[in-house]
Design a protein around this motif. Structure first.
Motif, PDB file in Angstrom:
ATOM      1  N   TYR A   1     -26.169 -87.637  86.044  1.00  0.00           N
ATOM      2  CA  TYR A   1     -25.003 -86.997  86.665  1.00  0.00           C
ATOM      3  C   TYR A   1     -24.271 -86.114  85.661  1.00  0.00           C
ATOM      4  N   LYS A   2     -24.140 -86.614  84.434  1.00  0.00           N
ATOM      5  CA  LYS A   2     -23.456 -85.830  83.400  1.00  0.00           C
ATOM      6  C   LYS A   2     -24.195 -84.534  83.124  1.00  0.00           C
ATOM      7  N   ALA A   3     -25.510 -84.610  83.021  1.00  0.00           N
ATOM      8  CA  ALA A   3     -26.312 -83.427  82.716  1.00  0.00           C
ATOM      9  C   ALA A   3     -26.197 -82.376  83.824  1.00  0.00           C
ATOM     10  N   ILE A   4     -26.316 -82.830  85.070  1.00  0.00           N
ATOM     11  CA  ILE A   4     -26.220 -81.903  86.209  1.00  0.00           C
ATOM     12  C   ILE A   4     -24.824 -81.290  86.280  1.00  0.00           C
ATOM     13  N   SER A   5     -23.816 -82.112  86.037  1.00  0.00           N
ATOM     14  CA  SER A   5     -22.439 -81.629  86.125  1.00  0.00           C
ATOM     15  C   SER A   5     -22.152 -80.568  85.072  1.00  0.00           C
ATOM     16  N   LYS A   6     -22.677 -80.759  83.871  1.00  0.00           N
ATOM     17  CA  LYS A   6     -22.491 -79.763  82.818  1.00  0.00           C
ATOM     18  C   LYS A   6     -23.180 -78.451  83.171  1.00  0.00           C
ATOM     19  N   MET A   7     -24.344 -78.551  83.795  1.00  0.00           N
ATOM     20  CA  MET A   7     -25.047 -77.345  84.237  1.00  0.00           C
ATOM     21  C   MET A   7     -24.236 -76.610  85.306  1.00  0.00           C
ATOM     22  N   LEU A   8     -23.635 -77.390  86.220  1.00  0.00           N
ATOM     23  CA  LEU A   8     -22.817 -76.775  87.263  1.00  0.00           C
ATOM     24  C   LEU A   8     -21.581 -76.096  86.681  1.00  0.00           C
ATOM     25  N   MET A   9     -20.985 -76.729  85.663  1.00  0.00           N
ATOM     26  CA  MET A   9     -19.802 -76.137  85.036  1.00  0.00           C
ATOM     27  C   MET A   9     -20.141 -74.834  84.317  1.00  0.00           C
ATOM     28  N   GLN A  10     -21.344 -74.755  83.765  1.00  0.00           N
ATOM     29  CA  GLN A  10     -21.757 -73.515  83.119  1.00  0.00           C
ATOM     30  C   GLN A  10     -21.942 -72.391  84.144  1.00  0.00           C
ATOM     31  N   LYS A  11     -22.384 -72.765  85.342  1.00  0.00           N
ATOM     32  CA  LYS A  11     -22.626 -71.772  86.384  1.00  0.00           C
ATOM     33  C   LYS A  11     -21.352 -71.442  87.151  1.00  0.00           C
ATOM     34  N   ARG A  12     -20.562 -72.477  87.462  1.00  0.00           N
ATOM     35  CA  ARG A  12     -19.312 -72.304  88.211  1.00  0.00           C
ATOM     36  C   ARG A  12     -18.153 -72.398  87.220  1.00  0.00           C
ATOM     37  N   LYS A  13     -17.638 -71.263  86.815  1.00  0.00           N
ATOM     38  CA  LYS A  13     -16.700 -71.211  85.694  1.00  0.00           C
ATOM     39  C   LYS A  13     -15.346 -71.853  85.982  1.00  0.00           C
ATOM     40  N   LYS A  14     -15.018 -72.081  87.248  1.00  0.00           N
ATOM     41  CA  LYS A  14     -13.743 -72.708  87.570  1.00  0.00           C
ATOM     42  C   LYS A  14     -13.889 -74.181  87.932  1.00  0.00           C
ATOM     43  N   LEU A  15     -15.099 -74.671  87.872  1.00  0.00           N
ATOM     44  CA  LEU A  15     -15.355 -76.071  88.220  1.00  0.00           C
ATOM     45  C   LEU A  15     -15.053 -76.981  87.030  1.00  0.00           C
TER      46      LEU A  15
END
Length: 293
Positions: A9-23
């Motif tokens: 979950y941590k790994a996926i979430s970090k990837m999402l934060m890199q893609k979605r800059k306001k997340l």
């Protein structure tokens, strides 16, 4: 975005934060606290031994009248220890009663072993009390963050500050002959808390929630420091992005922190500690609407 504090979950979430800059991602706080309680059991020998003995008692009695449903799904081990502590006198009375003496368990090793644990008032029960001293602040924070009665984000930072006040639970033993043992405990406990809290939690959003919570902001012990403001601005920059929007919000902070404008109206002051954060926000929006005519 909130989810469990596990590697995938941590790994996926970090990837999402890199893609979605306001997340902004943060682990589920109750899960984080639950992992702390598991670490206490695994890494502090007295906790491990005491919990093992406690489990033997509840297993022997099949949990009858010992286990009690709680509001939280986490840290059940320490909730069970707390229940055993509540029933200490009743358990001791039972194992010295005629009812117990006439059972077959009185004459077999399993029964004798459980009775020895319950009757051990010099080691087992004091150890239960010591474990609960450590667990009490954890349980208090856990009930807060795992409750559906209020949004937790505005309270998490303050809850964890209270968790680190564990040392205060041992003030009465500071003159004890083996106080150095408790000093060792403090270090181990703080290591566990720091590893779980500071290494895995996104502190910026929790501090922002603390800063923007009227219950916290207007309390006498509010931490209005450069550290808290820096985390607030980090969160603001991440979520807003737009310079004009960030500037507009920043200009409102002075009114909020100094209780000016609508924040200084009597109705706003009266509801600081009475309403949830969302209800307080709705009240503010209503006052804004009225003021605009």
């Amino acid at each position: 975005m909130v989810n469990d504090n596990v590697a995938n979950y941590k790994a996926i979430s970090k990837m999402l934060m890199q893609k979605r800059k306001k997340l902004i991602w943060t682990p589920y706080e109750a899960h984080c606290i639950d992992l702390m309680s598991e670490d206490f059991e695994k890494r502090i020998e007295e906790h491990k031994v005491t919990i093992t003995k406690g489990r033997k008692i509840t297993k022997f009695t099949q949990g009858k009248e010992l286990l009690r449903p709680e509001a939280t799904r986490f840290a059940t081990t320490y909730l069970t220890l707390g229940r055993l502590h509540e029933l200490k006198s009743a358990l001791i009375s039972f194992f010295t009663s005629e009812q117990w003496l006439t059972t077959n368990y009185e004459r077999i090793d399993l029964g004798k072993n459980i009775k020895d644990i319950v009757m051990d008032t010099s080691r087992f029960w004091p150890s239960v009390a010591d474990c609960l001293r450590v667990a009490h602040p954890i349980m208090k924070a856990l009930r807060s963050v795992d409750s559906y009665s209020k949004p937790a984000m505005g309270f998490i930072y303050q809850d964890m500050v209270f968790v680190k006040e564990i040392k205060g639970s041992f003030k009465d033993v500071e003159s004890a002959p083996y106080f150095f043992v408790y000093i060792y405990w403090y270090k181990r406990i703080f290591e566990i808390i720091d590893q779980r809290w500071y290494n895995h939690q996104n502190r910026a959003i929790h501090v922002a929630g603390y800063f923007l919570n009227p219950m916290m902001q207007y309390s006498h012990d509010f931490e209005n420091t450069a550290w808290t403001k820096t985390r607030l601005y980090m969160c603001l920059e991440r979520m807003c992005g737009d310079d004009n929007l960030t500037k507009t919000i920043e200009l409102k902070f002075d009114q909020f922190t100094n209780a000016r404008g609508i924040f200084g109206l009597s109705i706003a002051k009266l509801t600081r500690k009475e309403k949830s954060l969302f209800d307080w926000y709705i009240l503010k929006e209503g006052i804004d609407y009225i003021n605009k005519g």
